[in-house]
Write an enzyme that holds these catalytic residues in place. Structure first.
Site, PDB file in Angstrom:
ATOM      1  N   ASP A 178      -5.697  45.511  72.677  1.00  0.00           N
ATOM      2  CA  ASP A 178      -4.663  44.565  73.352  1.00  0.00           C
ATOM      3  C   ASP A 178      -3.928  43.952  72.100  1.00  0.00           C
ATOM      4  OD1 ASP A 178      -3.217  42.448  74.101  1.00  0.00           O
ATOM      5  OD2 ASP A 178      -4.196  42.381  76.056  1.00  0.00           O
ATOM      6  N   HIS A 179      -2.726  44.802  71.755  1.00  0.00           N
ATOM      7  CA  HIS A 179      -2.106  44.428  70.442  1.00  0.00           C
ATOM      8  C   HIS A 179      -1.868  42.966  70.483  1.00  0.00           C
ATOM      9  CE1 HIS A 179       1.541  44.794  72.459  1.00  0.00           C
ATOM     10  NE2 HIS A 179       2.351  44.214  71.561  1.00  0.00           N
ATOM     11  N   HIS A 241      -2.292  41.519  78.324  1.00  0.00           N
ATOM     12  CA  HIS A 241      -1.617  40.703  77.393  1.00  0.00           C
ATOM     13  C   HIS A 241      -1.877  39.074  78.066  1.00  0.00           C
ATOM     14  CE1 HIS A 241      -0.512  43.901  75.386  1.00  0.00           C
ATOM     15  NE2 HIS A 241       0.836  44.095  76.012  1.00  0.00           N
TER      16      HIS A 241
HETATM   17  C1  BG6 Z   1       3.401  46.436  75.547  1.00  0.00           C
HETATM   18  C2  BG6 Z   1       4.064  46.901  76.846  1.00  0.00           C
HETATM   19  O1  BG6 Z   1       1.986  46.462  75.952  1.00  0.00           O
HETATM   20  O2  BG6 Z   1       3.804  45.413  75.080  1.00  0.00           O
HETATM   21  C3  BG6 Z   1       5.568  47.164  76.707  1.00  0.00           C
HETATM   22  O3  BG6 Z   1       3.805  48.154  77.474  1.00  0.00           O
HETATM   23  C4  BG6 Z   1       6.256  45.841  75.970  1.00  0.00           C
HETATM   24  O4  BG6 Z   1       6.156  47.102  77.774  1.00  0.00           O
HETATM   25  C5  BG6 Z   1       5.412  45.407  74.705  1.00  0.00           C
HETATM   26  O5  BG6 Z   1       7.444  45.957  75.588  1.00  0.00           O
HETATM   27  C6  BG6 Z   1       5.773  44.157  74.365  1.00  0.00           C
HETATM   28  O6  BG6 Z   1       5.095  43.898  72.813  1.00  0.00           O
HETATM   29  P1  BG6 Z   1       5.469  43.143  71.883  1.00  0.00           P
HETATM   30  O7  BG6 Z   1       4.733  43.010  70.652  1.00  0.00           O
HETATM   31  O8  BG6 Z   1       6.929  43.361  71.656  1.00  0.00           O
HETATM   32  O9  BG6 Z   1       5.809  41.823  72.397  1.00  0.00           O
END
Ligand code: BG6
Length: 494
Positions: A178-179, A241
């Site tokens: 989960d980045h 997230h």
């Molecule tokens: C991803 C989603 O997990 O997170 C995307 O699949 C989204 O739709 C992205 O744009 C948002 O990540 P960040 O790091 O740009 O806020």
């Protein structure tokens, strides 16, 4: 001090966007910092036929903005090998095994393997099964599997997927990405809470009135319409997230800041999230879909239904906001509001913690209640904190004004803060699963999200209901207004 790591990385989906945008630059950063030196190799796989040289050029191109020099980039890329691979062809795993063993020996990797599945979850089961059956898992070193989201479409499909993977890998070998958990300021939530007694002692329903979490994106679905139209904001952002952020905000202090202890507390918090009855969903949740922009400057922006690979009558939500309640002693009665969406006014992620008001306003401006104290955690693109306090206005009399104590990391610090993927890959190399999601967290989150999805799928809604460039449908404002609150962050009014 950087400790050199030894491993063979096998990336399934090595020609894909994620590999080029995130994985190769992150591996390069680890290389620059000395975590990866001589003893590592990368095998990129995908169906298409590429030669090693061509693959290395792709890798070099993906790091061109961050590489120290052309020579350094070439040296880094010399560790990369390409193997054309059809995930359903058993023979191909034998070829992969031969190459893996050769690289293991040449680079002295001691059998340490990290398999990165950066492709459609449909193939996770078959890949993990073949990695085991074809003996790509080594008996000597560590074997770890990194998996990208989405982990299932609902609880049932996630369970099936998990069972397939668990037939070949143990839970402690599985690293579900989960980045958001790799983001600096998300990790900072624990530091703010557990490093400051003043804050932790107020971190409960006696002092906190409500918590607001915003993950706002200004872009639309771009070229991901095909995936997104089957997912929607609920599955794309809430299931992972947002619920992860909520679990970090809501959990009890762990006995130690280590993976097992933190996970136990996060799971307890997630299990305390109140599950809605289907007929209650609309009292707590709001969905939206963007239409074309109304604004003159961006009037050429499409509505969601005009995007590539999106059904013309699509009922998929590109925005979701809601009110989550956590039924435990610490949080009883404190709403956790959240909102996320595409094509909103601004890109930004922040958490606003609104503290309770003083019981009585003793000051000259006493017709109105004093503004609440707000602690804000800025996650991105700015990283930092602010705290709003009421103080005396300079002059005669006893009027108050609200001051904002603010610390925002400088652009330079933010630019140098490690990329989420860089941190997560290093954690995985170190065998630290703190910032990855455990199956119990995934399962609990799906059970919450499934109730909402099922209810929404049973009712047609009149979309689009918000204009590109706004902060979502009006119902998202009303959700807070009916409880006597309002969104603290209003980018379009600033
Ligand atoms: C991803 C989603 O997990 O997170 C995307 O699949 C989204 O739709 C992205 O744009 C948002 O990540 P960040 O790091 O740009 O806020």
């Amino acid at each position: 001090m950087s400790i050199e790591q030894k491993a063979l990385f096998t990336i399934f989906g090595g020609t894909g966007d994620l590999a080029k945008r995130k994985l190769y630059p992150s591996l390069y950063r680890l290389y620059k910092k000395g975590y990866l030196k001589e003893k590592f190799a990368v095998i990129g796989t995908a169906r298409r036929e590429w030669a090693d040289d061509f693959y290395r050029d792709v890798v070099i191109e993906s790091i061109q903005d961050i590489s120290e020099s052309k020579e350094h980039a070439i040296k880094f890329a010399s560790h990369f090998y390409y193997q054309s691979h059809n995930v359903t062809d058993i023979q191909h795993y034998n070829t992969l095994k031969t190459l893996s063993e050769k690289l293991d020996e040449n680079y002295q990797l001691d059998g340490n393997r990290l398999f990165y599945l950066a492709m459609s979850p449909n193939f996770f089961g078959i890949i993990s099964q073949n990695l085991k059956d074809r003996n790509l898992i080594t008996p000597t070193g560590f074997n770890r599997l990194i998996i990208e989201k989405p982990f299932g479409q609902d609880f049932e499909s996630a369970l099936e997927l998990n069972d397939q993977i668990r037939a070949s890998f143990e839970e402690d070998q599985i690293y579900r990405i989960d980045h958001y958990l790799g983001k600096e300021m998300v990790q900072n939530i624990s530091a703010v809470r557990f490093g400051n007694y003043m804050i932790e002692s107020m971190w409960n329903s006696r002092y906190i009135d409500n918590i607001q979490i915003t993950l706002s994106e200004s872009i639309g679905v771009e070229e991901r319409g095909g995936y997104y139209d089957t997912s929607g904001a609920l599955r794309d952002m809430l299931q992972n997230h947002i619920l992860q952020i909520i679990s970090l905000l809501a959990m009890e202090p762990p006995t130690r800041l280590e993976d097992k202890e933190i996970r136990t507390e996060k799971i307890k918090a997630l299990k305390a999230v109140r599950l809605f009855e289907p007929n209650e969903v609309s009292n707590y949740m709001v969905r939206g879909q963007y239409g074309p922009s109304k604004d003159e400057i961006s009037k050429d922006l499409n509505g969601y239904r005009e995007e590539l690979n999106v059904a013309p009558e699509s009922q998929t939500e590109t925005f979701v906001s809601g009110k989550i309640l956590i039924d435990n002693f610490r949080w009883a009665g404190v709403p956790f509001y959240f909102r996320t969406g595409k094509r909103l006014a601004e890109k930004g992620t922040q958490i606003d913690i609104e503290f309770k008001n003083v019981p009585l306003n003793l000051f000259d401006n006493n017709e109105e209640p004093l503004p609440a104290n707000i602690l804000t955690i800025y996650i991105q693109p700015t990283e930092g904190f602010s705290l709003e306090l009421n103080t005396k206005k300079i002059g005669l009399g006893l009027e108050t004004e609200t001051l904002k104590l603010e610390h925002k990391h400088s652009a330079e610090t933010t630019a140098n803060s490690p990329e989420a993927y860089e941190k997560l890959i290093l954690d995985c190399l170190n065998g630290d699963s703190t910032n990855f999601t455990h199956w119990d967290e995934v399962a609990t989150s799906w059970k919450f999200v499934d109730i909402i999805r099922k209810h929404w799928d049973s009712e047609k809604i009149d979309f689009p209901n918000y204009a590109s460039g706004s902060m979502g449908p009006i119902e998202s404002e009303q959700l807070l207004n009916k409880d006597g609150f309002k969104w603290h962050w209003c980018p379009n009014n600033n």
